[in-house]
Design a protein around this motif. Structure first.
Motif, PDB file in Angstrom:
ATOM      1  N   THR A  34       0.812  -1.219   0.000  1.00  0.00           N
ATOM      2  CA  THR A  34       0.000   0.000   0.000  1.00  0.00           C
ATOM      3  C   THR A  34       0.844   1.267   0.000  1.00  0.00           C
ATOM      4  O   THR A  34       0.301   2.371  -0.098  1.00  0.00           O
ATOM      5  N   PRO A  40      -0.158  -2.024  -6.375  1.00  0.00           N
ATOM      6  CA  PRO A  40      -1.444  -2.054  -5.672  1.00  0.00           C
ATOM      7  C   PRO A  40      -2.062  -3.445  -5.674  1.00  0.00           C
ATOM      8  O   PRO A  40      -1.993  -4.167  -6.670  1.00  0.00           O
ATOM      9  N   VAL A  41      -2.641  -3.822  -4.562  1.00  0.00           N
ATOM     10  CA  VAL A  41      -3.296  -5.117  -4.432  1.00  0.00           C
ATOM     11  C   VAL A  41      -4.742  -4.964  -4.879  1.00  0.00           C
ATOM     12  O   VAL A  41      -5.601  -4.475  -4.137  1.00  0.00           O
ATOM     13  N   VAL A  42      -5.006  -5.355  -6.129  1.00  0.00           N
ATOM     14  CA  VAL A  42      -6.319  -5.151  -6.743  1.00  0.00           C
ATOM     15  C   VAL A  42      -6.768  -6.450  -7.404  1.00  0.00           C
ATOM     16  O   VAL A  42      -6.052  -7.008  -8.246  1.00  0.00           O
ATOM     17  N   ALA A  43      -7.936  -6.922  -7.046  1.00  0.00           N
ATOM     18  CA  ALA A  43      -8.459  -8.152  -7.636  1.00  0.00           C
ATOM     19  C   ALA A  43      -8.699  -7.974  -9.127  1.00  0.00           C
ATOM     20  O   ALA A  43      -9.211  -6.945  -9.574  1.00  0.00           O
ATOM     21  N   ARG A  45      -6.580  -7.570 -11.545  1.00  0.00           N
ATOM     22  CA  ARG A  45      -5.635  -6.744 -12.293  1.00  0.00           C
ATOM     23  C   ARG A  45      -4.422  -7.526 -12.804  1.00  0.00           C
ATOM     24  O   ARG A  45      -3.782  -7.096 -13.772  1.00  0.00           O
ATOM     25  N   TYR A  46      -4.135  -8.660 -12.182  1.00  0.00           N
ATOM     26  CA  TYR A  46      -2.884  -9.346 -12.492  1.00  0.00           C
ATOM     27  C   TYR A  46      -3.117 -10.770 -13.014  1.00  0.00           C
ATOM     28  O   TYR A  46      -4.122 -11.414 -12.702  1.00  0.00           O
ATOM     29  N   VAL A  72      -9.073 -14.194  -7.968  1.00  0.00           N
ATOM     30  CA  VAL A  72      -8.522 -12.858  -7.722  1.00  0.00           C
ATOM     31  C   VAL A  72      -7.347 -12.571  -8.643  1.00  0.00           C
ATOM     32  O   VAL A  72      -7.186 -11.467  -9.155  1.00  0.00           O
ATOM     33  N   ASP A 130       0.711  -7.253 -15.263  1.00  0.00           N
ATOM     34  CA  ASP A 130      -0.404  -6.320 -15.111  1.00  0.00           C
ATOM     35  C   ASP A 130      -1.202  -6.358 -16.413  1.00  0.00           C
ATOM     36  O   ASP A 130      -0.709  -5.942 -17.466  1.00  0.00           O
ATOM     37  N   THR A 132      -3.659  -4.651 -17.381  1.00  0.00           N
ATOM     38  CA  THR A 132      -4.133  -3.367 -17.890  1.00  0.00           C
ATOM     39  C   THR A 132      -3.185  -2.772 -18.919  1.00  0.00           C
ATOM     40  O   THR A 132      -3.605  -2.027 -19.800  1.00  0.00           O
ATOM     41  N   TRP A 152      -1.836  -9.939   0.218  1.00  0.00           N
ATOM     42  CA  TRP A 152      -3.103 -10.314  -0.408  1.00  0.00           C
ATOM     43  C   TRP A 152      -4.084 -10.915   0.599  1.00  0.00           C
ATOM     44  O   TRP A 152      -5.123 -11.465   0.204  1.00  0.00           O
TER      45      TRP A 152
END
Length: 332
Positions: A34, A40-43, A45-46, A72, A130, A132, A152
């Motif tokens: 963080t 960033p720890v985002v479900a 996205r990876y 995730v 990533d 994105t 996570w």
């Protein structure tokens, strides 16, 4: 030009002057978290790219499943058979049209090169991409399981086990370091050694450590007691490949793991645990280590003589004569 084309004919120098194997460093090591500058720890996205053949990638996939992160972080799988370009690439030949359905690439090197145009090392798994921007963000196999276990945590399934408990992290880290140098990487130090002395040194270190752990596991079910930790995941990823691959392909042939009383039973215990055996593909492992021409260094051109197995047991008593109840005359 694909990443595969750009890297053709190149391989990093991983053999020291004394003939010992020195593994290349990871290129993408930004941690998850963080803080500013962290990933960033985002479900969603990876995407985690792995090969079922690779022990470094396998342990990340084990942790991903044990902790319930399958929905995730998506998973992409490369073939255990690498292209005929020495130590260069991994290929998505298992997918329809020979490309990853999310990233749209044929070779893993395409991601490495598009992320770092000057990259000249081996594209390795595991690597987190990533989705994105289709950029490689982390291929730090040594710390990746710890990120999944710690950063996570908000996405872990209900009642997920604590593989990296706070009160044991210092001890787990210390044991992981030993397991890495002497066992996880130790088998590669044997298999990729370019001198007899380097091979025998790695061989002796490997089996000395296995003997230590054999004793440790005679007193407790897992490495830290009655529960599985990150250290067990790391050790399993090598032990499950040992008899099928390393024993012969890497000349780690003093003992098979199944010949160790405690280590052999320990592997079976973990294999039968959800997340371990169901992510283990022994067929892929055997194909990679025995059929992939890029994994064995030039068919033993350095003429390394295997140090094992120990054959003194051939003189020990046997009971085969009890089958017939008599001995042949020429034995008398």
């Amino acid at each position: 030009m694909t990443g595969n084309d750009k890297l053709e004919g190149k391989k990093p120098e991983e053999i020291s002057k004394d003939g010992s194997f020195k593994r290349q460093k990871n290129r993408f090591a930004t941690p998850f978290g963080t803080k500013s500058g962290e990933l960033p720890v985002v479900a969603g996205r990876y995407r985690l790219i792995w090969s079922p053949a690779c022990p470094w990638a396998h342990r990340s996939v084990i942790v991903r499943k044990v902790l319930g992160l399958e929905n995730v972080i998506s998973l992409g799988t490369v073939s255990p058979m690498r292209p005929d370009i020495p130590r260069v690439d991994w290929e998505f030949s298992l997918d329809d049209q020979g490309t990853d359905p999310v990233l749209g690439i044929r070779y893993l090197s395409e991601i490495y090169i598009s992320t770092d145009h000057n990259y000249s090392g081996r594209p390795t798994v595991p690597v987190v991409v990533d989705v994105t921007n289709k950029q490689a963000v982390n291929n730090d196999y040594f710390k990746l399981t710890n990120y999944l276990e710690r950063e996570w945590a908000p996405f872990h399934k209900e009642n997920a086990p604590d593989l990296y408990p706070t009160h044991l992290q210092t001890e787990i880290d210390a044991l992981n370091d030993v397991i890495f140098h002497d066992i996880n990487n130790g088998v590669y130090k044997c298999g990729f050694a370019a001198s007899q002395d380097a091979y025998e040194l790695a061989f002796d270190q490997l089996f000395a450590r296995l003997d230590d752990l054999e004793d440790r596991l005679s007193k407790q079910r897992f490495l830290f007691g009655d529960f599985i930790t990150d250290s067990d995941v790391r050790l399993y990823s090598t032990l499950i490949r040992f008899d099928a691959a390393y024993y012969s392909a890497f000349k780690t042939n003093r003992n098979l793991i199944r010949e160790f009383k405690n280590l052999g039973e320990y592997v079976k215990d973990l294999y039968q645990t959800p997340g371990f055996g169901d992510t283990t593909d022994l067929e892929a492992i055997k194909k990679h280590y025995h059929l992939s021409i890029t994994i064995i260094p030039n068919n033993n051109e350095k003429k390394i003589l295997p140090k094992g197995p120990v054959l003194t047991s051939l003189d020990s008593p046997h009971s085969r004569h009890l089958i017939s109840g008599k001995q042949e005359k020429f034995l008398k």
